[in-house]
Write a protein that holds these residues in place. Structure first.
Motif, PDB file in Angstrom:
ATOM      1  N   LEU A   1       0.829  -1.210   0.000  1.00 13.86           N
ATOM      2  CA  LEU A   1       0.000   0.000   0.000  1.00 13.86           C
ATOM      3  C   LEU A   1       0.861   1.256   0.000  1.00 13.86           C
ATOM      4  O   LEU A   1       1.517   1.564   0.997  1.00 13.86           O
TER       5      LEU A   1
ATOM      6  N   SER B   1      -3.008   3.965  -4.153  1.00 10.38           N
ATOM      7  CA  SER B   1      -3.247   3.065  -3.032  1.00 10.38           C
ATOM      8  C   SER B   1      -4.734   2.744  -2.949  1.00 10.38           C
ATOM      9  O   SER B   1      -5.525   3.485  -2.366  1.00 10.38           O
TER      10      SER B   1
ATOM     11  N   SER C   1      -0.347  -4.512  -6.858  1.00  8.54           N
ATOM     12  CA  SER C   1      -0.222  -4.187  -5.432  1.00  8.54           C
ATOM     13  C   SER C   1      -0.294  -5.395  -4.511  1.00  8.54           C
ATOM     14  O   SER C   1      -0.788  -5.304  -3.390  1.00  8.54           O
TER      15      SER C   1
END
Length: 276
Positions: free
Chosen positions: A61, A69, A102
Motif C-alpha cells: 500500500l 493506493s 499491489s
C-alpha cells in the motif's frame, strides 16, 4: 481482468511495478516517477483500477498517493480474495502507462499471474515494457550492483537499448530468489512485446524486516543505501521511458513510502526461506 473504466487504453510503453521481495525499491521507484510526473494535481491524469483473481499472501500500500493506493476488503476469515492493480497514465505522456501490481499470491500461482499480465499487454499492443526491481542476486560478480536484462532478442532499432547503453547486462548464470522476476524474464523471451528492459539492482532484505507482518518501507528498515537504490532505479526508468525533467528528487519523494501488509505469514516464511 476487467478495467473499472472500459474505455481505458494502455499506452505503447508500460512501466510494470510489483512488490519485489527485498525493500520494494522497484515499486517505490515507479511510484516516485509517477508522483513526479503527475504532480500535485491529478486532473490531467487517467487512473483505472482492476484486480487479479488470486488470494494474496501480501498487499503493498503506497502512502499519501490515494489514487494509487486502492482499498482492499478482508473477508470474515481476515483474508483477501483479489490482488488490486492500478493503471495510471499522465496527460503529458499518454504513451506511457504505469501498472502497479499491489500484491503477490503464493509462489506457485505467480507464473499464472505473470502470464495473465503479459497476455493483457499483448492484447493492448504494448510495444515496450520496463520493469524496475531490487533483488538479492548471486553469481553475478562484484564489479557492479545494477544491471539491465533484455529477455527478448534485441532489435537493431530497439528504443530501450539506446537510453540504457551505459548499463551492464545481467551476466549469464546470475540467479535471484525473486520468483516474479525470474518468471517474467522467462515468459517475456517468447512474448510479442518485442522491446523489454528489466532493470535489476542488487539488494538484500533489510535486517529484521522478514519477521514483521507489517513493514513500512521508506521509514522502517531504511538503511543508508535505501534512497540511493530507489534513485538509481528512478533515473534508469526516466531514461528508458523518455520522461525528462525528472532528474531532481527531494528526499521525501525518493523515500516513496509503502507499507507491506502480510496476510499469510506462514506461507511467506516458506517463500522467503533463502533470506536472512
Amino acid at each position: 481482468m476487467k478495467f473499472s473504466d472500459a474505455s481505458f487504453r494502455i499506452g505503447r510503453t508500460v512501466v510494470l511495478a510489483y512488490p519485489d521481495i527485498t525493500r520494494a525499491a522497484g515499486f517505490r521507484a515507479a511510484l516516485a516517477l509517477w508522483t513526479k510526473l503527475a504532480g500535485s494535481g491529478p486532473a490531467n491524469t487517467t487512473v483505472c483500477t482492476a484486480s487479479l483473481s488470486f488470494k494474496p499472501t501480501e498487499i503493498l500500500l503506497p502512502r499519501d498517493v490515494p489514487e494509487i493506493s486502492v482499498a482492499y476488503k478482508r473477508d470474515e476469515t481476515g483474508s483477501v480474495d483479489e490482488i488490486p492493480v492500478v493503471f495510471a497514465t499522465s496527460g503529458s505522456h499518454p504513451e506511457v502507462t504505469f501498472c502497479f501490481v499491489s500484491g503477490l499470491p503464493a509462489t506457485e500461482h505467480i507464473p499464472e499471474l505473470v502470464d495473465g499480465l503479459i497476455t493483457l499487454f499483448e492484447q493492448h499492443n504494448v510495444e515496450s515494457l520496463v520493469v524496475p526491481v531490487a533483488a538479492d542476486v548471486s553469481c553475478a560478480g562484484k564489479e557492479s550492483k545494477f544491471w539491465v536484462q533484455y529477455p527478448t532478442a534485441p532489435m537493431v532499432s530497439s528504443k530501450l537499448q539506446g537510453p540504457l547503453a551505459e548499463l551492464k547486462q545481467l551476466p549469464k548464470g546470475a540467479e535471484t530468489a525473486d520468483t516474479f522476476f525470474s518468471v517474467l524474464s522467462n515468459i517475456m523471451s517468447a512474448s510479442t512485446v518485442g522491446d523489454v528492459a528489466l532493470l535489476i539492482h542488487a539488494d538484500k532484505r533489510p535486517a529484521g524486516s522478514r519477521y514483521q507482518q507489517n513493514v513500512v518501507f521508506g521509514t522502517e528498515y531504511s538503511d543508508t543505501s535505501d534512497a540511493g537504490i530507489v534513485r538509481t532505479l528512478v533515473r534508469a526508468l526516466s531514461a528508458a521511458t523518455g520522461i525528462t525533467g525528472t532528474t531532481s528528487f527531494t528526499a521525501e519523494l525518493i523515500s516513496a513510502v509503502t507499507e507491506r501488509v502480510r496476510l499469510d505469514v506462514d506461507q511467506l516464511a516458506k517463500t522467503l526461506g533463502t533470506f536472512g
